[in-house]
Write a protein that holds these residues in place. Structure first.
Motif, PDB file in Angstrom:
ATOM      1  N   PRO A  14       0.860  -1.184   0.000  1.00 28.65           N
ATOM      2  CA  PRO A  14       0.000   0.000   0.000  1.00 28.65           C
ATOM      3  C   PRO A  14       0.897   1.236   0.000  1.00 28.65           C
ATOM      4  CG  PRO A  14       0.255  -0.797   2.227  1.00 28.65           C
ATOM      5  CD  PRO A  14       1.063  -1.730   1.342  1.00 28.65           C
ATOM      6  N   SER A  15       0.321   2.413  -0.157  1.00 28.92           N
ATOM      7  CA  SER A  15       1.119   3.628   0.020  1.00 28.92           C
ATOM      8  C   SER A  15       1.485   3.746   1.488  1.00 28.92           C
ATOM      9  CB  SER A  15       0.325   4.861  -0.413  1.00 28.92           C
ATOM     10  OG  SER A  15       0.227   4.926  -1.801  1.00 28.92           O
ATOM     11  N   PRO A  16       2.759   3.907   1.806  1.00 26.65           N
ATOM     12  CA  PRO A  16       3.131   4.021   3.218  1.00 26.65           C
ATOM     13  C   PRO A  16       2.580   5.312   3.813  1.00 26.65           C
ATOM     14  CG  PRO A  16       4.994   4.581   1.820  1.00 26.65           C
ATOM     15  CD  PRO A  16       3.913   4.070   0.909  1.00 26.65           C
ATOM     16  N   VAL A  17       2.172   5.236   5.072  1.00 27.08           N
ATOM     17  CA  VAL A  17       1.699   6.419   5.773  1.00 27.08           C
ATOM     18  C   VAL A  17       2.898   7.106   6.414  1.00 27.08           C
ATOM     19  CG1 VAL A  17       0.267   7.310   7.645  1.00 27.08           C
ATOM     20  CG2 VAL A  17      -0.579   5.448   6.196  1.00 27.08           C
ATOM     21  N   VAL A  18       3.082   8.374   6.107  1.00 27.53           N
ATOM     22  CA  VAL A  18       4.167   9.178   6.651  1.00 27.53           C
ATOM     23  C   VAL A  18       3.562  10.357   7.390  1.00 27.53           C
ATOM     24  CG1 VAL A  18       6.165  10.624   6.094  1.00 27.53           C
ATOM     25  CG2 VAL A  18       5.765   8.505   4.817  1.00 27.53           C
ATOM     26  N   VAL A  19       4.025  10.595   8.618  1.00 29.01           N
ATOM     27  CA  VAL A  19       3.531  11.714   9.418  1.00 29.01           C
ATOM     28  C   VAL A  19       4.693  12.625   9.775  1.00 29.01           C
ATOM     29  CG1 VAL A  19       2.487  12.414  11.606  1.00 29.01           C
ATOM     30  CG2 VAL A  19       1.555  10.463  10.345  1.00 29.01           C
ATOM     31  N   ASP A  20       4.520  13.912   9.496  1.00 29.50           N
ATOM     32  CA  ASP A  20       5.479  14.955   9.887  1.00 29.50           C
ATOM     33  C   ASP A  20       4.842  15.677  11.070  1.00 29.50           C
ATOM     34  OD1 ASP A  20       7.192  17.120  10.112  1.00 29.50           O
ATOM     35  OD2 ASP A  20       6.797  17.938   8.119  1.00 29.50           O
ATOM     36  N   LEU A  21       5.311  15.334  12.280  1.00 26.18           N
ATOM     37  CA  LEU A  21       4.721  15.866  13.511  1.00 26.18           C
ATOM     38  C   LEU A  21       5.521  17.079  13.981  1.00 26.18           C
ATOM     39  CD1 LEU A  21       2.261  14.792  15.112  1.00 26.18           C
ATOM     40  CD2 LEU A  21       3.867  13.709  16.690  1.00 26.18           C
ATOM     41  N   CYS A  22       4.829  18.084  14.525  1.00 26.33           N
ATOM     42  CA  CYS A  22       5.463  19.379  14.815  1.00 26.33           C
ATOM     43  C   CYS A  22       6.061  19.916  13.523  1.00 26.33           C
ATOM     44  CB  CYS A  22       6.533  19.250  15.887  1.00 26.33           C
ATOM     45  SG  CYS A  22       5.965  18.539  17.448  1.00 26.33           S
ATOM     46  N   CYS A  23       5.232  19.989  12.497  1.00 25.20           N
ATOM     47  CA  CYS A  23       5.727  20.146  11.123  1.00 25.20           C
ATOM     48  C   CYS A  23       6.231  21.540  10.794  1.00 25.20           C
ATOM     49  CB  CYS A  23       4.641  19.738  10.130  1.00 25.20           C
ATOM     50  SG  CYS A  23       3.234  20.875  10.031  1.00 25.20           S
ATOM     51  N   GLY A  24       5.835  22.579  11.552  1.00 25.66           N
ATOM     52  CA  GLY A  24       6.250  23.925  11.189  1.00 25.66           C
ATOM     53  C   GLY A  24       5.810  24.257   9.773  1.00 25.66           C
ATOM     54  N   SER A  25       6.736  24.647   8.934  1.00 27.17           N
ATOM     55  CA  SER A  25       6.431  24.994   7.544  1.00 27.17           C
ATOM     56  C   SER A  25       6.093  23.784   6.680  1.00 27.17           C
ATOM     57  CB  SER A  25       7.615  25.728   6.924  1.00 27.17           C
ATOM     58  OG  SER A  25       8.740  24.867   6.850  1.00 27.17           O
ATOM     59  N   GLY A  26       6.227  22.571   7.244  1.00 28.80           N
ATOM     60  CA  GLY A  26       5.991  21.357   6.469  1.00 28.80           C
ATOM     61  C   GLY A  26       7.183  20.948   5.637  1.00 28.80           C
ATOM     62  N   ALA A  27       8.367  21.472   5.962  1.00 29.80           N
ATOM     63  CA  ALA A  27       9.554  21.220   5.153  1.00 29.80           C
ATOM     64  C   ALA A  27       9.906  19.739   5.081  1.00 29.80           C
ATOM     65  CB  ALA A  27      10.743  22.011   5.703  1.00 29.80           C
ATOM     66  N   VAL A  28       9.862  19.051   6.214  1.00 28.57           N
ATOM     67  CA  VAL A  28      10.218  17.625   6.230  1.00 28.57           C
ATOM     68  C   VAL A  28       9.225  16.825   5.394  1.00 28.57           C
ATOM     69  CG1 VAL A  28      10.391  15.573   7.697  1.00 28.57           C
ATOM     70  CG2 VAL A  28      11.467  17.711   8.408  1.00 28.57           C
ATOM     71  N   GLY A  29       7.947  17.066   5.608  1.00 27.12           N
ATOM     72  CA  GLY A  29       6.934  16.352   4.843  1.00 27.12           C
ATOM     73  C   GLY A  29       7.025  16.643   3.359  1.00 27.12           C
ATOM     74  N   ALA A  30       7.216  17.903   3.008  1.00 27.67           N
ATOM     75  CA  ALA A  30       7.323  18.275   1.597  1.00 27.67           C
ATOM     76  C   ALA A  30       8.528  17.615   0.948  1.00 27.67           C
ATOM     77  CB  ALA A  30       7.402  19.789   1.455  1.00 27.67           C
TER      78      ALA A  30
END
Length: 277
Positions: free
Chosen positions: A106-122
């Motif tokens: 499946p598509s892996p679920v990724v969570v960026d917690l305390c994301c701020g600008s979302g840089a890590v997730g992006a």
């Protein structure tokens, strides 16, 4: 006393920024000149930078993992060292894909917690392959900024405290939980550079008496959200790494410390063992 002559606008701007205490004045001058649409805009941007506003807030973006991440005034500026967190998360996702039967993925679920600008997730969305991406932060300004960066990449951004705003259906399904929670001890905030101390929200920096208070709360909930074999990756400091690892182990996760001398970065990785016993 005769005035100093500068042969170009870049030299003049470099001298002005250097006088204001900007360590990388020459590079910053080049970026400001490139970004300004008019002489008036350049003067406004230069004045704000010389007054101590972070360069990224003046430009409206930060370079991170080869991307331009939108960063609004008052939002935590992503640090280059945090690229190590992204690299480790991407490597885990790549390893999981290699080890799993393609048909069953499946598509892996990724969570960026305390994301701020979302840089890590992006960065993970752009660099680590398809994933179901969720970002969360308690600060409304950060959430608005993260949506600018993450929604075009297919991710979702939630506003609230740590796990509280995440969809309940993610429980037990998160493959990678990436966390850049505040970890500066409260007493050390006043020793930080003025750019961070005065222009970033204290809640993004202050980790409590020992710097680990938010990490404790993250660790307490991680086991409930991670899939079997899933990882939580927490950025921390070299001197706090052993404490971060102990916290994860106390909450039932196997933990190891990862370091990058190149970036001066430390990440503690905790894994929920594949066994569900």
């Amino acid at each position: 006393m005769p005035s100093i002559r500068h042969d170009s606008p870049h030299e003049a701007l470099t001298a002005r920024l250097r006088a204001a205490g900007c360590v990388f004045a020459e590079d910053e001058a080049r970026l400001l000149i490139s970004a300004a649409q008019t002489p008036e805009a350049l003067e406004s941007m230069t004045s704000r930078r010389a007054a101590g506003l972070p360069l990224e807030h003046v430009l409206g973006w930060a370079e991170f993992c080869g991307l331009r991440i939108a960063v609004d005034t008052g939002v935590f500026v992503p640090r280059r060292r945090t690229e190590f967190l992204v690299r480790q998360a991407a490597a885990l996702l790549d390893g999981w894909r290699r080890e799993s039967p393609v048909a069953a993925l499946p598509s892996p679920v990724v969570v960026d917690l305390c994301c701020g600008s979302g840089a890590v997730g992006a960065a993970l969305a752009a660099l680590a392959g398809p994933a179901e991406l969720h970002c969360a932060d308690i600060d409304p300004a950060a959430v608005a900024c993260a949506r600018t960066n993450v929604l075009p990449l297919g991710g979702q951004v939630h506003e609230g405290d740590l796990y509280a705003p995440l969809p309940p259906g993610l429980r037990g399904r998160v493959r990678v939980l990436a966390v850049n929670a505040p970890y500066v001890p409260s007493a050390d905030i006043e020793t930080m550079p003025q750019e961070a101390r005065l222009h970033e929200p204290r809640a993004c920096l202050d980790g409590g008496v020992d710097g680990l208070e938010v990490q404790r709360r993250v660790a307490a909930g991680a086991l409930h959200w991670l899939a079997p074999g899933g990882h939580v990756l927490i950025e921390t400091s070299r001197r706090q790494a052993a404490g971060t690892a102990r916290i994860l182990r106390r909450h039932g996760l196997a933990a190891r410390v990862l370091r990058s001398e190149e970036l001066g970065a430390t990440v503690v990785a905790g894994v929920r063992r594949a066994s569900t016993e």
